[in-house]
Design an enzyme around this catalytic site. Sequence first.
Site, PDB file in Angstrom:
ATOM      1  N   CYS A  50       0.867  -1.184   0.000  1.00 27.45           N
ATOM      2  CA  CYS A  50       0.000   0.000   0.000  1.00 27.45           C
ATOM      3  C   CYS A  50       0.901   1.231   0.000  1.00 27.45           C
ATOM      4  CB  CYS A  50      -0.925   0.006   1.217  1.00 27.45           C
ATOM      5  SG  CYS A  50      -2.114   1.363   1.186  1.00 27.45           S
ATOM      6  N   HIS A  99      -2.280  -6.148 -10.288  1.00 25.66           N
ATOM      7  CA  HIS A  99      -2.990  -5.019 -10.894  1.00 25.66           C
ATOM      8  C   HIS A  99      -3.367  -5.357 -12.325  1.00 25.66           C
ATOM      9  CE1 HIS A  99      -2.138  -2.046  -7.695  1.00 25.66           C
ATOM     10  NE2 HIS A  99      -1.075  -2.813  -7.508  1.00 25.66           N
ATOM     11  N   GLU A 152     -10.047  -0.796  -5.879  1.00 25.54           N
ATOM     12  CA  GLU A 152      -9.079  -1.568  -5.106  1.00 25.54           C
ATOM     13  C   GLU A 152      -9.682  -2.866  -4.602  1.00 25.54           C
ATOM     14  OE1 GLU A 152      -6.187   0.150  -2.515  1.00 25.54           O
ATOM     15  OE2 GLU A 152      -6.943   2.171  -2.931  1.00 25.54           O
ATOM     16  N   CYS A 198      -4.434   5.401  -5.297  1.00 28.38           N
ATOM     17  CA  CYS A 198      -3.818   4.105  -5.020  1.00 28.38           C
ATOM     18  C   CYS A 198      -2.359   4.199  -5.449  1.00 28.38           C
ATOM     19  CB  CYS A 198      -4.540   2.990  -5.773  1.00 28.38           C
ATOM     20  SG  CYS A 198      -3.795   1.360  -5.550  1.00 28.38           S
ATOM     21  N   GLY A 233      -1.155   1.151  -7.387  1.00 26.92           N
ATOM     22  CA  GLY A 233      -1.849   1.188  -8.671  1.00 26.92           C
ATOM     23  C   GLY A 233      -1.259   2.217  -9.611  1.00 26.92           C
TER      24      GLY A 233
END
Length: 311
Positions: A82, A161, A210, A219, A222
């Site tokens: 994260c 992803h 997410e 994100c 991301g």
Amino acid sequence: MRPGLDLRPVPFRKMHGLGNDFVVIDARAGAPRVTPALARALGDRHFGVGFDQLAEILDPDRPDEAARVVFWNPDGGVAGACGNATRCVARLLMEESGADALILRSERGPLACRRRPDGLIEVDMGAPVLDWTAIPLARPADIDALPIEGAPSAVGMGNPHCVFFVDDAEAVALERLGPAVERHPLFPERTNVEFVQVLSPGRIRMRVWERGAGVTLACGSGACAAAVAAARRGLTGRRVEVLLDGGALQIDWRDEGVVMAGPAALVFEGRLSPEFLAGALGAGAPAGAIGAEAPSGALGAGAPSGAGGAA
């Protein structure tokens, strides 16, 4: 309630990175550990505090590292990475120590963090995962053109992803498409889903769904994945500004890893009350833990494999 259950008030902080919001709990020095039950209760925006992810700070295992960090989703699953929450934890620990640089460890591995002169927090998120088996995918596939409508890219950043390139990111029905792609059979551990519009060779617009959290304003992992996917397709260079719903991140795909820079904000500090904890725990929680289950994997014991998402 089970006798001996620890219901002492638990301090926490509420932070955000570009509107991607987090509860941060410091569980160093033997404090009770977070568990899926507490993550689910805290993640409820009506009956709890609400968050996109919960960051749990743990004692380091290595002398050169400041702390370990576990990232939890509102559904009680654990996220492997994260980026936005990493910046928030790095800011807290830099302010605590007075250092301008430190290393955190997550399931992703060691994350080198530094505070730049402009005040932004920079994190080296590590090399992107570009092997289909490690992302992971369920079967061999061209990661730059997956056999899914829209031919998206797959990139791993410690979590999977799926990156779609679209003409207009604002027009994407994110709430409808995101959950369908998250659980596509090609992704055995589910996936985060990004929809990206290329604005120029150095700027992209991204919206995100997410895994385990839903639509979020930003994100970090991301944004890293989207930058890597765009560069691999020749749509941008390796250094881009990523415009998210909550603001902008700077992403630089270097030889040593993908470096992300952005802000980290402290909103407030509080304490979880014994009343809240008693309601969150239920009858079966073990003594010495906050919740009914314990985490697993490289940083703890007990979270379901593949559960969780990332920011």
